[in-house]
Design a protein around this motif. Structure first.
Motif, PDB file in Angstrom:
ATOM      1  N   LEU A 447       0.824  -1.204   0.000  1.00 42.70           N
ATOM      2  CA  LEU A 447       0.000   0.000   0.000  1.00 42.70           C
ATOM      3  C   LEU A 447       0.862   1.260   0.000  1.00 42.70           C
ATOM      4  N   ARG A 467      -6.779  -0.426   6.437  1.00 42.81           N
ATOM      5  CA  ARG A 467      -8.055  -0.015   5.865  1.00 42.81           C
ATOM      6  C   ARG A 467      -8.021   1.420   5.334  1.00 42.81           C
ATOM      7  N   GLU A 468      -6.936   2.140   5.618  1.00 43.35           N
ATOM      8  CA  GLU A 468      -6.819   3.509   5.137  1.00 43.35           C
ATOM      9  C   GLU A 468      -5.369   3.793   4.801  1.00 43.35           C
ATOM     10  N   TYR A 500      -7.606  -7.488  -1.193  1.00 48.11           N
ATOM     11  CA  TYR A 500      -7.798  -7.108   0.202  1.00 48.11           C
ATOM     12  C   TYR A 500      -9.273  -7.268   0.563  1.00 48.11           C
ATOM     13  N   ILE A 504     -10.536   0.080   1.039  1.00 49.36           N
ATOM     14  CA  ILE A 504      -9.417   0.873   1.558  1.00 49.36           C
ATOM     15  C   ILE A 504      -9.697   2.335   1.247  1.00 49.36           C
TER      16      ILE A 504
END
Length: 519
Positions: A447, A467-468, A500, A504
Motif C-alpha cells: 500500500l 483499511r486507510e 484485500y 481501503i
C-alpha cells in the motif's frame, strides 16, 4: 433181361435224351427271344426318357439364356443412362467453367486497370508529399526564425501547456460529475449491494449452512432413508434440518440456516449410526435427548465465557445466548472468541484511561449478543443486542455501548467509543480473519509503496490496520485539482494491483505552510 430189351432201353434213353435236348433248346431260344424283346423295350424306353430329359435340359438352358439376356440388356440400359447423365453433368460443368473463366478474365482485366490507376495515383501522391514536405520545412524554418525556438522545444512547450490545461479541466470536470452523482449515490449503492447479494448469496449460504456427517459405509445411507423414506422424514421433522443424500461416498449433508439445529441433527445422526437402531420413534427420542444435551453445553460454554472475561451477575438467558455465539461466525471469525477478545481489550484500555474496568469488560463481552438471534429477528445486530440487554435490565451505559458499536446509534459516551475501538482492533488484527501476519505486513508495505510511487508524493502511511492510506503531497509540485486526480489514480492502482478484504480509504493531504520571523 434180354438184348432186345436192353436195346429198347438204350434206344428209349437216346430218344428221351434227344427230346429233352430239343425241349431245352426250344426253351432256351424262347427265353433268349423274350430277353431280347425285353432288352429292346428297355432300350427304347431309355431312349425316349433320354430324349425327354434332353428336351427339358434344352428348355431350361434356353430359359436361363433368356433371363441372362434380359438382365444384361437391363444392366446395359442402366449403364447407358448413367453415361448419358454423366455426359450431361460434364457438359454443364464445362459450361460453368467456361462462364467462370470468362468472369475471371474480366476481373483480371479490371484488376490490371485498377493497378494502373493505383500506380498513377501513387505517383501523384508521391509528388504531392514532396511538395507538402518542402512547404512544411519552409514553414518550420520561418517559425524558428520568428520564435527563436527549435521544433523540439516548441513541441515540448506546446505539449506541456496542453497537458496542464487538460489535467485542470479533467479534475474540475470529475469534481463536477461526482458532485452531481452524490444525488443518486444512495440508490446506486443499494443496487450494487443487491447485485453483490445475488452473486454471492448462493456460495455464502452453501458454506455457512451445510454440515457434513461421515458414515461408516455406503449401506448406512439406505438405513438412514428407511422404508419408503420414513426415517429421513422423521429426522427432518424432528430437527428442522434438510438431509441431502447424494452420490458423495460415505457422506450425508445436513443443511439448515440455524447452526444450532445443524448441531442437534449432527449429534443425533452420529448417535443413531453408532447405536444402529434407526426408526421414527427412536429418532424422536434421540433428537430430544440431543437438544437437552446441547442446551446444557451452551449454558456451560456461556458460563465459561463469563468466567474467562471476569464478568458476573449476567442474566441466565443472556448467558445462554453467549453460549450460542460459539456456533456463529462473522468473516470466518468465531463470534464468541471475538467477544472475549473485545472484553479483554476494553478492560485494558479502560485501565489505561482510569475508567470502570468491569463495566468496560461487560460491554465488550455483550456487544455482539444480537448475533445470537439476528437470523430470527429483523434489524441490525447492534440494535437487536441493545434490545436484549434492555429486556434483561442491563445498565443504560451498557445498552448504549452495544447499540453504538457500529454507529447505528451515534456514540455519546466514552464507553461506547471504547467498545467501538476494541471491536475494530479485534476484527482487524492480523490472523483474526484468516490472514497470516506475513501477508498482512506485506499488504501494508505494498500500500505504502504504491502511494509513494506517484510523482509529488512526500510520504504515505497505511493506518487503521490497512483499511486507510494517508498520503502527504508536496504543495509546491501538486495543486488542489491535481490532489483530487492523484487520489483517484492511487485508488485505481490499489484496486488493480492488490487483493484485500472490504475497502481501503485513500486520503490525500496537501498542506501549505508559510513561515516568517519577527525580529
Amino acid at each position: 433181361m434180354g438184348l432186345i430189351e436192353i436195346i429198347y432201353v438204350v434206344v428209349g434213353a437216346i430218344i428221351g435224351a434227344a427230346s429233352g435236348y430239343a425241349l431245352h433248346r426250344y426253351i432256351s431260344s424262347k427265353r433268349i427271344a423274350d430277353a431280347n424283346e425285353l432288352a429292346k423295350r428297355i432300350v427304347e424306353e431309355a431312349r425316349k426318357e433320354a430324349q425327354a430329359q434332353k428336351k427339358e435340359i434344352l428348355l431350361q438352358g434356353q430359359d436361363e439364356i433368356f433371363h441372362q439376356k434380359r438382365e444384361l440388356e437391363h444392366e446395359f440400359k442402366e449403364r447407358e443412362r448413367e453415361l448419358k447423365a454423366r455426359d450431361r453433368k460434364m457438359q454443364e460443368q464445362g459450361e460453368r467453367l467456361e462462364e467462370k473463366l470468362e468472369k475471371a478474365t474480366e476481373k483480371e482485366h479490371e484488376v490490371l486497370a485498377a493497378e494502373k490507376e493505383l500506380t498513377r495515383r501513387e505517383r501523384h501522391l508521391a509528388d504531392m508529399e514532396e511538395q507538402i514536405s518542402s512547404r512544411i520545412d519552409e514553414q518550420e524554418r520561418r517559425l524558428q526564425e520568428i520564435s527563436g525556438l527549435t521544433a523540439e522545444e516548441a513541441k515540448s512547450r506546446l505539449f506541456e501547456d496542453i497537458e496542464s490545461r487538460t489535467r485542470h479541466e479533467a479534475a474540475k470536470m470529475i469534481r463536477l460529475i461526482e458532485t452531481e452523482s452524490k444525488e443518486t449515490a444512495d440508490r446506486k449503492a443499494k443496487e450494487i449491494i443487491a447485485n453483490a447479494i445475488q452473486r454471492y448469496a448462493g456460495d455464502y449460504v452453501g458454506e455457512q449452512t451445510v454440515t457434513a456427517v461421515t458414515l461408516p459405509s455406503e449401506d448406512m445411507k439406505g438405513r438412514i432413508i428407511g422404508r419408503e423414506g420414513r426415517n429421513i422424514r422423521a429426522l427432518e421433522a424432528a430437527t428442522g434440518v434438510d438431509l441431502i443424500i447424494d452420490d458423495t461416498p460415505e457422506t450425508v449433508i445436513l443443511s439448515a440456516y440455524s447452526p444450532l439445529r445443524r448441531q442437534v441433527a449432527k449429534m443425533a445422526l452420529e448417535r443413531l449410526i453408532q447405536d444402529g437402531r434407526i426408526h421414527p420413534a427412536r429418532i424422536e427420542d434421540i433428537v430430544r435427548k440431543c437438544e437437552q444435551e446441547l442446551d446444557v453445553q451452551i449454558r456451560e460454554v456461556g458460563e465459561q465465557a463469563t468466567f474467562d472475561a471476569g464478568v458476573h451477575g449476567i442474566h441466565p438467558d443472556i448467558v445462554r445466548l453467549l453460549g450460542q455465539l460459539k456456533y456463529r461466525t462473522s468473516f470466518s471469525q468465531n463470534v464468541l472468541q471475538h467477544s472475549l477478545e473485545v472484553a479483554a481489550l476494553c478492560g485494558m484500555m479502560a485501565a489505561e484511561l482510569g475508567m470502570d474496568i468491569k463495566k468496560a469488560k461487560r460491554a465488550g463481552l455483550l456487544h455482539d449478543i444480537g448475533k445470537a438471534v439476528d437470523h430470527e429477528v429483523e434489524g441490525p445486530h447492534a440494535i437487536i443486542g441493545a434490545d436484549i440487554a434492555k429486556k434483561y435490565n442491563e445498565s443504560k451505559e451498557i445498552i448504549h455501548a452495544i447499540a453504538a458499536h457500529h454507529e447505528d446509534t451515534p456514540p455519546k459516551s466514552a464507553l461506547a467509543v471504547l467498545v467501538q475501538a476494541a471491536d475494530g482492533l479485534s476484527g482487524a488484527r492480523p490472523g483474526a480473519r484468516k490472514e497470516l501476519l506475513e501477508n498482512y505486513v506485506k499488504r501494508l508495505e505494498d500500500l505504502e509503496n504504491i502511494a509513494t510511487g506517484f510523482e509529488g508524493v512526500a510520504k504515505a502511511y497505511a493506518i487503521q490496520a490497512g483499511r486507510e492510506i494517508r498520503v502527504m503531497v508536496n504543495s509546491d509540485n501538486v495543486d488542489d485539482d491535481q490532489t483530487y486526480m492523484l487520489c483517484k489514480d492511487i485508488a485505481g492502482k490499489i484496486e488493480k494491483n492488490l487483493t484485500y478484504p472490504g475497502q481501503i480509504r485513500v486520503t490525500v493531504i496537501r498542506e501549505r505552510r508559510a513561515v516568517g520571523f519577527a525580529k
